[in-house]
Design a protein around this motif. Structure first.
Motif, short mmCIF file in Angstrom:
data_model
loop_
_atom_site.label_atom_id
_atom_site.label_comp_id
_atom_site.label_asym_id
_atom_site.label_seq_id
_atom_site.Cartn_x
_atom_site.Cartn_y
_atom_site.Cartn_z
N VAL A 243 0.86 -1.19 0.00
CA VAL A 243 0.00 0.00 0.00
C VAL A 243 0.89 1.23 0.00
O VAL A 243 1.82 1.33 0.82
N ASP A 244 0.61 2.20 -0.94
CA ASP A 244 1.31 3.47 -0.92
C ASP A 244 0.31 4.58 -0.62
O ASP A 244 -0.88 4.35 -0.44
N GLN A 245 0.80 5.81 -0.58
CA GLN A 245 -0.06 6.93 -0.21
C GLN A 245 -1.19 7.15 -1.22
O GLN A 245 -2.32 7.42 -0.84
N ARG A 246 -0.88 7.01 -2.50
CA ARG A 246 -1.90 7.29 -3.52
C ARG A 246 -3.03 6.27 -3.46
O ARG A 246 -4.21 6.62 -3.50
N SER A 247 -2.66 4.94 -3.30
CA SER A 247 -3.71 3.92 -3.22
C SER A 247 -4.48 4.03 -1.90
O SER A 247 -5.67 3.75 -1.83
N LEU A 248 -3.79 4.45 -0.82
CA LEU A 248 -4.46 4.60 0.47
C LEU A 248 -5.50 5.70 0.42
O LEU A 248 -6.61 5.56 0.96
#
Length: 285
Positions: A243-248
């Motif tokens: 999980v990265d910031q954009r998908s989160l």
């Protein structure tokens, strides 16, 4: 005289009949008792001698003959690793004693996984299986599941750090599952697992293979590690998770539209009287 004889005969016949009746009743009761005994015997579960703890045993204690006793245990319920002979539990060819590896309650079956071999140390080396290595992970109250970890538990290990996602200066925070179902063998300097309340640990030690050691060492030096406790009866293996910031936050990637390269046009200027003209020519470079 004949009347007396006849009376005696009748009395004798009556007595004989009563005796036969009583005997028949006794025989019937005896048969019923035998049938009940046979039925009860059929319900009996076959047993085998098994050695259990005579008292509560704690991690690190030496196991003596006074600490165990033999009991009859149902054969179908005997756990794997139980000792059914005293000679196996206390070998005659050595005076060295076994040591308790896991806490046991009174009347609990003595199992091979809960005690050491005779004379063997209780250190971490006795908890490592063949081909496995001990590796220590730094934790705190948030990354260590609030102190509820115990030796013998299994955890998933997550790494959080920054990675390059595109250009040289484009970096993103990422959390990724790097190891699943790793077994804990010690909390701080305790390997006994006898703590009855939550304790905030500073380190946990896990049993992993050499490749996992390298992966965890690299992950610990380049980011932060967090542990997620796996349920005692959970036999599932977590799949790849990242999980990265954009998908989160649910931000869609912006499509980068490359501008179409314009066709290069080369010209020369020439003057005709008062008029300046641009004449296209082939580009040479």
């Amino acid at each position: 005289m004949r009347m007396v004889f006849g009376l005696v005969l009748l009395v004798g016949i009556a007595l004989a009949g009563g005796a036969v009746y009583l005997a028949k009743g006794q025989i019937g009761q005896y048969k019923s008792a035998i049938e009940r005994a046979e039925a009860a015997k059929a319900k009996l579960v076959p047993t085998e001698t098994v050695y259990v703890a005579e008292r509560g045993l704690k991690y690190g204690e030496k196991l003596t003959r006074e600490d165990v006793r033999a009991v009859d245990f149902p054969i179908t319920a005997i756990p794997e690793g139980a000792f059914m002979e005293e000679a196996l539990l206390f070998p005659e060819n050595t005076q060295e004693l076994r040591v308790i590896l896991r806490q046991m309650e009174k009347n609990e079956v003595i199992l091979a996984v809960k005690i050491t071999e005779p004379g063997e140390d209780t250190g971490l080396t006795s908890r490592l299986e063949r081909g496995m290595r001990a590796f220590t992970i730094k934790v705190d109250v948030s990354s260590g599941v609030s102190g509820f970890l115990r030796p013998g538990d299994k955890v998933d290990v997550y790494w959080t750090g920054r990675v390059n996602v595109g250009g040289k200066n484009s970096r993103s925070d990422v959390t990724k599952l790097i190891e699943a179902g790793v077994k804990l063998i010690a909390i701080d300097q305790s390997a006994g697992g006898t703590v009855s309340e939550a304790v905030i640990a500073r380190t946990v030690t896990v049993a992993v293979d050499p490749n996992q050691v390298a992966a965890l060492a690299q992950a610990q030096s380049t980011g932060n590690l967090s542990l997620s406790l796996v349920g005692a009866g959970d036999d599932t293996i977590a799949s790849a998770i990242e999980v990265d910031q954009r998908s989160l936050l649910g931000i869609a990637d912006e499509a980068v539209q490359a501008e179409a390269a314009k066709e290069r046009v080369c010209t020369i200027r020439t003057r005709r009287g008062a008029e300046v003209l641009e004449i296209p020519i082939p580009c040479t470079n």
